[in-house]
Design a protein around this motif. Structure first.
Motif, PDB file in Angstrom:
ATOM      1  N   LEU A  45     -30.713 -60.762-107.600  1.00  0.00           N
ATOM      2  CA  LEU A  45     -30.054 -61.162-108.846  1.00  0.00           C
ATOM      3  C   LEU A  45     -29.542 -59.939-109.605  1.00  0.00           C
ATOM      4  O   LEU A  45     -28.396 -59.922-110.084  1.00  0.00           O
ATOM      5  N   SER A  46     -30.349 -58.906-109.687  1.00  0.00           N
ATOM      6  CA  SER A  46     -29.944 -57.674-110.366  1.00  0.00           C
ATOM      7  C   SER A  46     -28.762 -57.013-109.672  1.00  0.00           C
ATOM      8  O   SER A  46     -27.825 -56.549-110.337  1.00  0.00           O
ATOM      9  N   VAL A 133     -35.546 -69.979-109.072  1.00  0.00           N
ATOM     10  CA  VAL A 133     -34.621 -70.164-107.954  1.00  0.00           C
ATOM     11  C   VAL A 133     -35.201 -69.740-106.609  1.00  0.00           C
ATOM     12  O   VAL A 133     -34.722 -70.179-105.568  1.00  0.00           O
ATOM     13  N   TRP A 134     -36.251 -68.938-106.580  1.00  0.00           N
ATOM     14  CA  TRP A 134     -36.834 -68.520-105.305  1.00  0.00           C
ATOM     15  C   TRP A 134     -37.217 -69.737-104.465  1.00  0.00           C
ATOM     16  O   TRP A 134     -37.164 -69.706-103.248  1.00  0.00           O
ATOM     17  N   LYS A 135     -37.593 -70.831-105.143  1.00  0.00           N
ATOM     18  CA  LYS A 135     -38.008 -72.049-104.439  1.00  0.00           C
ATOM     19  C   LYS A 135     -36.953 -73.148-104.562  1.00  0.00           C
ATOM     20  O   LYS A 135     -37.250 -74.324-104.377  1.00  0.00           O
ATOM     21  N   ALA A 136     -35.732 -72.754-104.907  1.00  0.00           N
ATOM     22  CA  ALA A 136     -34.579 -73.656-105.029  1.00  0.00           C
ATOM     23  C   ALA A 136     -34.676 -74.584-106.231  1.00  0.00           C
ATOM     24  O   ALA A 136     -34.022 -75.612-106.267  1.00  0.00           O
ATOM     25  N   LEU A 165     -22.166 -67.920-111.083  1.00  0.00           N
ATOM     26  CA  LEU A 165     -23.633 -67.941-111.058  1.00  0.00           C
ATOM     27  C   LEU A 165     -24.127 -69.071-110.168  1.00  0.00           C
ATOM     28  O   LEU A 165     -25.049 -68.884-109.366  1.00  0.00           O
ATOM     29  N   ASP A 166     -23.521 -70.235-110.280  1.00  0.00           N
ATOM     30  CA  ASP A 166     -23.921 -71.379-109.468  1.00  0.00           C
ATOM     31  C   ASP A 166     -23.783 -71.063-107.983  1.00  0.00           C
ATOM     32  O   ASP A 166     -24.677 -71.364-107.190  1.00  0.00           O
ATOM     33  N   ASP A 167     -22.682 -70.449-107.610  1.00  0.00           N
ATOM     34  CA  ASP A 167     -22.459 -70.092-106.211  1.00  0.00           C
ATOM     35  C   ASP A 167     -23.525 -69.112-105.728  1.00  0.00           C
ATOM     36  O   ASP A 167     -24.103 -69.275-104.647  1.00  0.00           O
ATOM     37  N   PHE A 168     -23.798 -68.103-106.534  1.00  0.00           N
ATOM     38  CA  PHE A 168     -24.812 -67.113-106.160  1.00  0.00           C
ATOM     39  C   PHE A 168     -26.191 -67.773-106.035  1.00  0.00           C
ATOM     40  O   PHE A 168     -26.906 -67.557-105.051  1.00  0.00           O
ATOM     41  N   ARG A 171     -26.656 -69.826-102.916  1.00  0.00           N
ATOM     42  CA  ARG A 171     -26.936 -68.997-101.734  1.00  0.00           C
ATOM     43  C   ARG A 171     -28.406 -68.567-101.711  1.00  0.00           C
ATOM     44  O   ARG A 171     -29.041 -68.574-100.649  1.00  0.00           O
ATOM     45  N   ILE A 172     -28.937 -68.207-102.857  1.00  0.00           N
ATOM     46  CA  ILE A 172     -30.360 -67.826-102.930  1.00  0.00           C
ATOM     47  C   ILE A 172     -31.232 -69.029-102.577  1.00  0.00           C
ATOM     48  O   ILE A 172     -32.171 -68.927-101.778  1.00  0.00           O
ATOM     49  N   ALA A 173     -30.921 -70.170-103.167  1.00  0.00           N
ATOM     50  CA  ALA A 173     -31.729 -71.379-102.955  1.00  0.00           C
ATOM     51  C   ALA A 173     -31.736 -71.813-101.493  1.00  0.00           C
ATOM     52  O   ALA A 173     -32.713 -72.408-101.021  1.00  0.00           O
TER      53      ALA A 173
END
Length: 190
Positions: A45-46, A133-136, A165-168, A171-173
């Motif tokens: 995120l950073s 968000v780590w766990k979606a 932000l939503d797109d990023f 991808r993380i989720a």
């Protein structure tokens, strides 16, 4: 098992001071794994924010330390590792303060679950977001608060910031199942 939770690949290791605190207090291995996962998402995120919003100032090291220690109060309240509860939040801040951690860093243990409280700053929002968000888990109110902070330093449209932000975060989720499997591979008790 705690040592493995602190060093097993593929995640980056925690900041040394955070790892030392977990070792000194014989933290449950699952807690150490969880903190590494949130720390890893905070790094991502950073990095994304630094690229997408180069004019945005935030204390990256504070965010990473906060992500690495936000749930440390679960050492005191281990029942909250497998169930709901907020007792770990003030307990974590107190544990960190007693260990000599600066108040500006210890606060994340108390603020990561209360992003709408007065005095919450960008760094608090980033730790809270990484912890979700780590766990979606997507929290629209939290994400909107971050978009508002982003808009305060840019001339863009809020809908553009929200979409980026939503797109990023999507991808993380997408990696949540692997992260959950990593965390659940470690026992709740030492």
């Amino acid at each position: 098992m705690l040592s493995n939770a602190l060093t097993d690949p593929p995640l980056p290791e925690l900041p040394p001071a955070a790892a030392e605190l977990l070792l000194a207090d014989n933290a449950p291995p699952r807690l150490a794994a969880h903190l590494r996962l949130v720390h890893d998402v905070a790094i991502q995120l950073s990095d994304w924010l630094a690229t997408a919003y180069p004019g945005l100032y935030f204390d990256r090291e504070a965010v990473l330390f906060g992500a690495a220690t936000h749930d440390i109060g679960k050492i005191v309240h281990p029942e909250e590792l497998s169930g709901p509860g907020k007792l770990h939040e003030p307990a974590g801040e107190q544990l960190l303060l007693r260990s000599g951690v600066e108040p500006r860093l210890a606060r994340f243990a108390a603020t990561h679950g209360s992003w709408t409280a007065a005095g919450v700053v960008l760094e608090d929002l980033l730790v809270s977001l990484a912890d979700k968000v780590w766990k979606a888990k997507r929290v629209v109110d939290l994400e909107q608060l971050l978009v508002e902070r982003l808009m305060a330093v840019t001339c863009g449209e809020s809908w553009q910031a929200f979409l980026a932000l939503d797109d990023f975060l999507t991808r993380i989720a997408d990696g949540a199942d692997d992260r959950l499997a990593f965390q659940n591979g470690y026992p709740i008790r030492s």
